[in-house]
Design a protein around this motif. Structure first.
Motif, PDB file in Angstrom:
ATOM      1  N   SER A 131       1.071  -1.147  -0.071  1.00  0.00           N
ATOM      2  CA  SER A 131      -0.001   0.007   0.038  1.00  0.00           C
ATOM      3  C   SER A 131       0.920   1.208  -0.049  1.00  0.00           C
ATOM      4  N   GLY A 132       0.297   2.446  -0.648  1.00  0.00           N
ATOM      5  CA  GLY A 132       0.956   3.600  -0.507  1.00  0.00           C
ATOM      6  C   GLY A 132       0.458   4.502   0.450  1.00  0.00           C
ATOM      7  N   LYS A 133       1.100   5.709   0.789  1.00  0.00           N
ATOM      8  CA  LYS A 133       0.525   6.499   1.682  1.00  0.00           C
ATOM      9  C   LYS A 133       1.012   7.876   1.649  1.00  0.00           C
ATOM     10  N   GLY A 134       0.312   8.968   1.368  1.00  0.00           N
ATOM     11  CA  GLY A 134       0.595  10.221   1.219  1.00  0.00           C
ATOM     12  C   GLY A 134       1.439  10.548  -0.069  1.00  0.00           C
ATOM     13  N   LEU A 135       1.040   9.926  -1.211  1.00  0.00           N
ATOM     14  CA  LEU A 135       1.773  10.034  -2.457  1.00  0.00           C
ATOM     15  C   LEU A 135       1.506  11.351  -2.897  1.00  0.00           C
ATOM     16  N   PRO A 136       2.366  12.131  -3.472  1.00  0.00           N
ATOM     17  CA  PRO A 136       2.178  13.387  -4.300  1.00  0.00           C
ATOM     18  C   PRO A 136       1.228  13.624  -5.383  1.00  0.00           C
ATOM     19  N   LYS A 137       0.543  14.616  -5.538  1.00  0.00           N
ATOM     20  CA  LYS A 137      -0.387  14.806  -6.744  1.00  0.00           C
ATOM     21  C   LYS A 137       0.498  15.062  -7.956  1.00  0.00           C
ATOM     22  N   MET A 138       0.325  13.990  -8.844  1.00  0.00           N
ATOM     23  CA  MET A 138       1.276  14.293 -10.224  1.00  0.00           C
ATOM     24  C   MET A 138       0.444  14.692 -11.347  1.00  0.00           C
ATOM     25  N   ASP A 139      -1.117  14.931 -11.221  1.00  0.00           N
ATOM     26  CA  ASP A 139      -1.710  15.401 -12.357  1.00  0.00           C
ATOM     27  C   ASP A 139      -2.228  16.685 -12.272  1.00  0.00           C
ATOM     28  N   GLY A 140      -1.398  17.717 -11.741  1.00  0.00           N
ATOM     29  CA  GLY A 140      -1.717  18.932 -11.733  1.00  0.00           C
ATOM     30  C   GLY A 140      -2.411  19.278 -10.313  1.00  0.00           C
ATOM     31  N   LEU A 141      -2.897  20.723  -9.975  1.00  0.00           N
ATOM     32  CA  LEU A 141      -3.238  21.100  -8.664  1.00  0.00           C
ATOM     33  C   LEU A 141      -4.632  20.410  -8.348  1.00  0.00           C
ATOM     34  N   PHE A 142      -5.445  20.153  -9.187  1.00  0.00           N
ATOM     35  CA  PHE A 142      -6.754  19.741  -8.935  1.00  0.00           C
ATOM     36  C   PHE A 142      -7.183  18.219  -9.226  1.00  0.00           C
ATOM     37  N   GLY A 143      -5.879  17.714  -9.811  1.00  0.00           N
ATOM     38  CA  GLY A 143      -5.681  16.353  -9.949  1.00  0.00           C
ATOM     39  C   GLY A 143      -5.117  15.347  -8.885  1.00  0.00           C
ATOM     40  N   LYS A 144      -5.149  13.958  -8.858  1.00  0.00           N
ATOM     41  CA  LYS A 144      -4.471  13.199  -8.102  1.00  0.00           C
ATOM     42  C   LYS A 144      -3.317  12.574  -8.757  1.00  0.00           C
ATOM     43  N   SER A 145      -3.148  11.105  -8.328  1.00  0.00           N
ATOM     44  CA  SER A 145      -2.196  10.378  -9.062  1.00  0.00           C
ATOM     45  C   SER A 145      -3.203   9.009  -9.606  1.00  0.00           C
ATOM     46  N   ASP A 146      -2.330   8.273 -10.451  1.00  0.00           N
ATOM     47  CA  ASP A 146      -2.935   6.904 -10.769  1.00  0.00           C
ATOM     48  C   ASP A 146      -1.433   6.055 -10.742  1.00  0.00           C
ATOM     49  N   ASN A 152      -3.652   7.439  -1.661  1.00  0.00           N
ATOM     50  CA  ASN A 152      -3.332   6.393  -0.335  1.00  0.00           C
ATOM     51  C   ASN A 152      -3.861   4.886  -1.055  1.00  0.00           C
ATOM     52  N   PRO A 153      -3.079   4.507  -2.192  1.00  0.00           N
ATOM     53  CA  PRO A 153      -3.487   3.168  -2.851  1.00  0.00           C
ATOM     54  C   PRO A 153      -3.198   1.845  -1.936  1.00  0.00           C
ATOM     55  N   VAL A 154      -3.968   1.082  -1.955  1.00  0.00           N
ATOM     56  CA  VAL A 154      -3.953  -0.360  -1.561  1.00  0.00           C
ATOM     57  C   VAL A 154      -4.064  -1.244  -2.615  1.00  0.00           C
ATOM     58  N   TRP A 155      -2.801  -1.804  -3.118  1.00  0.00           N
ATOM     59  CA  TRP A 155      -2.932  -2.576  -4.294  1.00  0.00           C
ATOM     60  C   TRP A 155      -3.155  -4.131  -4.021  1.00  0.00           C
ATOM     61  N   LYS A 156      -3.836  -4.803  -5.092  1.00  0.00           N
ATOM     62  CA  LYS A 156      -4.339  -6.211  -4.877  1.00  0.00           C
ATOM     63  C   LYS A 156      -3.116  -6.980  -4.582  1.00  0.00           C
ATOM     64  N   GLN A 157      -3.479  -8.075  -3.454  1.00  0.00           N
ATOM     65  CA  GLN A 157      -2.602  -9.089  -3.234  1.00  0.00           C
ATOM     66  C   GLN A 157      -1.895  -9.910  -4.379  1.00  0.00           C
ATOM     67  N   PHE A 158      -0.489  -9.854  -4.536  1.00  0.00           N
ATOM     68  CA  PHE A 158      -0.244 -10.817  -5.434  1.00  0.00           C
ATOM     69  C   PHE A 158       0.815 -11.908  -5.018  1.00  0.00           C
ATOM     70  N   THR A 159       0.874 -12.877  -6.025  1.00  0.00           N
ATOM     71  CA  THR A 159       1.821 -13.953  -5.648  1.00  0.00           C
ATOM     72  C   THR A 159       3.112 -13.965  -6.684  1.00  0.00           C
ATOM     73  N   ILE A 160       4.165 -14.471  -6.179  1.00  0.00           N
ATOM     74  CA  ILE A 160       5.386 -14.660  -7.094  1.00  0.00           C
ATOM     75  C   ILE A 160       6.383 -15.581  -6.231  1.00  0.00           C
ATOM     76  N   GLU A 161       6.962 -16.224  -7.042  1.00  0.00           N
ATOM     77  CA  GLU A 161       8.059 -17.400  -6.491  1.00  0.00           C
ATOM     78  C   GLU A 161       9.300 -16.576  -6.042  1.00  0.00           C
ATOM     79  N   SER A 162       9.792 -16.893  -5.195  1.00  0.00           N
ATOM     80  CA  SER A 162      11.276 -16.325  -4.570  1.00  0.00           C
ATOM     81  C   SER A 162      12.300 -16.734  -5.680  1.00  0.00           C
ATOM     82  N   GLN A 163      12.069 -17.796  -6.322  1.00  0.00           N
ATOM     83  CA  GLN A 163      13.072 -18.092  -7.456  1.00  0.00           C
ATOM     84  C   GLN A 163      12.903 -16.863  -8.477  1.00  0.00           C
TER      85      GLN A 163
END
Length: 632
Positions: free
Chosen positions: A169-184, A212-223
């Motif tokens: 998850s992310g917290k307090g990311l900066p606004k990258m899409d201008g003063l009135f936008g947010k971020s994707d 303040n995104p919460v991304w989906k859970q993901f799986t990956i092999e340590s290899q």
């Protein structure tokens, strides 16, 4: 059309493909070399270099004083590779001059050899072998048993492959899409390679308009994540998606698997050349790991790997009755099937190099062998899937020697005119036979995995049908891998389509193979045949594991067995007395074995002197010789 994500081609330096094993040594019924006391034995362990065939000492045990049944405390760690023939030699000595490192100062008792792959496939990973000296087994007159050595292998506990399930998850990311936008925002994970360069190995989904995104859970092999190295540097980079394609960097964090396990929070997202300034935070909100069974775990559980062979008998190979031709001062065979006692054909070379490695993982050592593209005088038809031993009901032969001998006999039939090299070059009939066998193997009790080795000299004429069958086998998740070796100097560029490492193998209906089961290599690309087997077999463990994963097959239970004791019967004792001791080699010994990987006829075995020179023992006639027993 199905979507396919290309997989990286095999990396011959991938450290995760090796597994570390530890060897323990014991001896039984050692003969007494000293007049007034028992022997003081120690063992010298060698490994044969697959490129030069020279022996390299990898270590020595301690000396056991006055002990005919030593259990050595010294262990030997080495890396196990499926794709290599790792031949080990164990020389047992009786210490004469205390503390001397010169082996000539000690009495040689006897020697034994073990292929590491054979050891790992044996029940309980334990092998006992009688010691030999100059072609004779060493008999302990007191115990009436042969002197022997037992080698026990154990997998070294370490950082094996794991299935990792994480959520960021992310917290307090900066606004990258201008003063009135947010971020994707979305993130990528990059792994640092051995050369210091980074490679992206995972990319998350995009979350629209969220600081303040919460991304989906993901799986990956340590290899895949870090090649099972918990301290390998990882970089997690967060971007702001832009529909124009010019995504903006938000920031990144440097970490590793060991740190991610602790579920860290508040990791500052920074940018290069911007000092310590934070551009929001990254948190690991969940982390779960589950150990995955390794290839070696399955071998220890009794899994079997069986070989099937198909050989090209089409006309483009050239008439085997025609001898070599002088081309620019070099004698070049007119036929790829040209065979002499001193010069094997390229087909024989491939059979030996790959067959010797794979055959040790098969319990009964019986392999089906077919030919394709041959015209038969008796029936006046061309066949694309004939049994090379002429028995369609039972195409199996015994051992790699049987494969080679059957091939040589078939070429002799071509020379006599009963069979003619013809065509076209079709793979589908052979693949259908292999598919049927692998379907049966999948239904049987116990885990049996098939490797089909196809040796061919040119481009196939049924590419569409071949792709269709291969994709069908892959998507059925059958226990099979297909290895295609290009023989001769033809342009094999079109055959790379079958490998599918770069773009994926697709059938005529646009369906991609879910598993990678095919490997193609041209033989002449490799001057050293050990590199041929390394290239062709290196992907087999991963392909094997993709099959077990697809069906949820767990390894069997590792079994325990007792070391074998070699009793000496009256007949055995008489036979050993009749064995003719190896005579001194004219011109000295210790040279390279020109037939190091040539299979031996039934009843023959290789022995080695204390300086590593090879000799041959005929247990049928109780004789020894320096020369390789030629195929007649």
């Amino acid at each position: 059309m199905a979507q396919y994500v290309p997989q990286a081609a095999a990396n011959l330096n991938q450290s995760h493909l090796k597994e570390e094993v530890e060897l323990y040594l014991t001896c039984k019924d050692l003969v007494t070399k000293d007049f007034n006391s028992k022997s003081d034995p120690f063992v010298v362990v060698y490994c044969r270099d697959s490129k030069s065939n020279n022996w390299t000492e990898i270590g020595r045990t301690e000396v056991q004083k006055d002990n005919e049944y030593p259990e050595f405390a010294k262990q030997f760690k080495l890396d196990y590779f499926f794709e290599e023939e790792q031949l080990l030699r164990f020389d047992v000595f009786d210490e004469d001059k205390k503390g001397s490192q010169k082996l000539k100062d000690h009495d040689f008792i006897g020697s034994a050899t073990v292929v590491l792959g054979e050891l790992m496939h044996e029940t309980g990973q334990i092998v006992s072998k009688p010691l030999m000296n100059k072609g004779k087994r060493i008999t302990n007159k007191k115990s009436k048993k042969y002197s022997s050595i037992t080698v026990i292998a154990e997998k070294v506990a370490g950082h094996g492959n794991e299935m990792l399930t994480m959520q960021f998850s992310g917290k307090g990311l900066p606004k990258m899409d201008g003063l009135f936008g947010k971020s994707d925002p979305y993130f990528t994970i990059s792994r640092t390679r051995e050369d210091g360069k980074a490679i992206v190995i995972f990319k998350s989904e995009i979350i629209k308009s969220n600081l303040n995104p919460v991304w989906k859970q993901f799986t990956i092999e340590s290899q895949k994540l870090c090649q099972c190295d918990p301290y390998r540097p990882l970089r997690i980079t967060v971007y702001d998606w832009d529909k124009s394609g010019s995504d903006d960097l938000i920031g990144h964090v440097e970490t590793n698997l060991n740190e991610l396990r602790q579920k860290p929070t508040g990791m500052k997202l920074t940018r290069a050349h911007k000092g310590n300034k934070a551009y929001g935070e990254l948190n690991v909100t969940s982390f779960v790991s589950k150990p995955l069974a390794s290839f070696l775990d399955y071998l220890q559980g009794g899994s079997e790997i069986s070989l099937m062979v198909a050989i090209d008998f089409t006309g483009s190979n050239g008439d085997p009755n025609q001898g070599p031709q002088n081309i620019d001062g070099h004698m070049i065979p007119a036929s790829l099937h040209w065979i002499t006692q001193t010069q094997p054909s390229e087909y024989q070379k491939a059979i030996r190099q790959i067959g010797n490695i794979v055959s040790v993982y098969d319990f009964d050592k019986k392999f089906p062998v077919w030919g394709f593209g041959g015209w038969f005088r008796a029936t006046q038809i061309v066949r694309h899937d004939f049994a090379l031993n002429w028995n369609d009901n039972d195409p199996e032969v015994l051992g790699v020697y049987g494969v080679e001998q059957t091939y040589v006999n078939a070429i002799n039939c071509v020379k006599s005119g009963t069979v003619a090299l013809s065509g076209p070059t079709l793979f589908e009939p052979i693949l259908r036979k292999a598919q049927a066998i692998s379907r049966i193997a999948h239904q049987q009790k116990g885990l049996q995995y098939m490797i089909l080795l196809i040796l061919t000299d040119g481009i196939i004429n049924d590419m569409k049908q071949t792709k269709d069958v291969l994709v069908e086998m892959a998507n059925e998740n059958l226990p099979i891998s297909v290895i295609i070796v290009g023989i001769g100097g033809a342009d094999f560029a079109a055959m790379d389509e079958l490998d599918g490492d770069d773009k994926g193998l697709m059938n005529s209906k646009g369906v991609y193979a879910k598993r990678d089961i095919v490997q193609f290599v041209p033989l002449r690309k490799y001057q050293n045949l050990s590199m041929l087997s390394k290239e062709t077999l290196i992907e087999i463990p991963d392909q094997f594991l993709s099959y077990t994963k697809a069906h949820g097959i767990a390894p069997g239970q590792k079994q325990k067995v007792q070391p074998h004791v070699f009793e000496v019967s009256g007949d055995d004792e008489k036979q050993q007395e009749e064995v003719k001791m190896l005579s001194p080699r004219q011109g000295g010994g210790g040279g390279q074995d020109a037939y190091a990987n040539a299979p031996l006829p039934p009843g023959w075995e290789r022995g080695y002197t204390e300086d590593g020179a090879v000799y041959y023992v005929n247990n049928n006639t109780q004789t020894t010789q320096w020369e390789y027993p030629m195929v007649q």
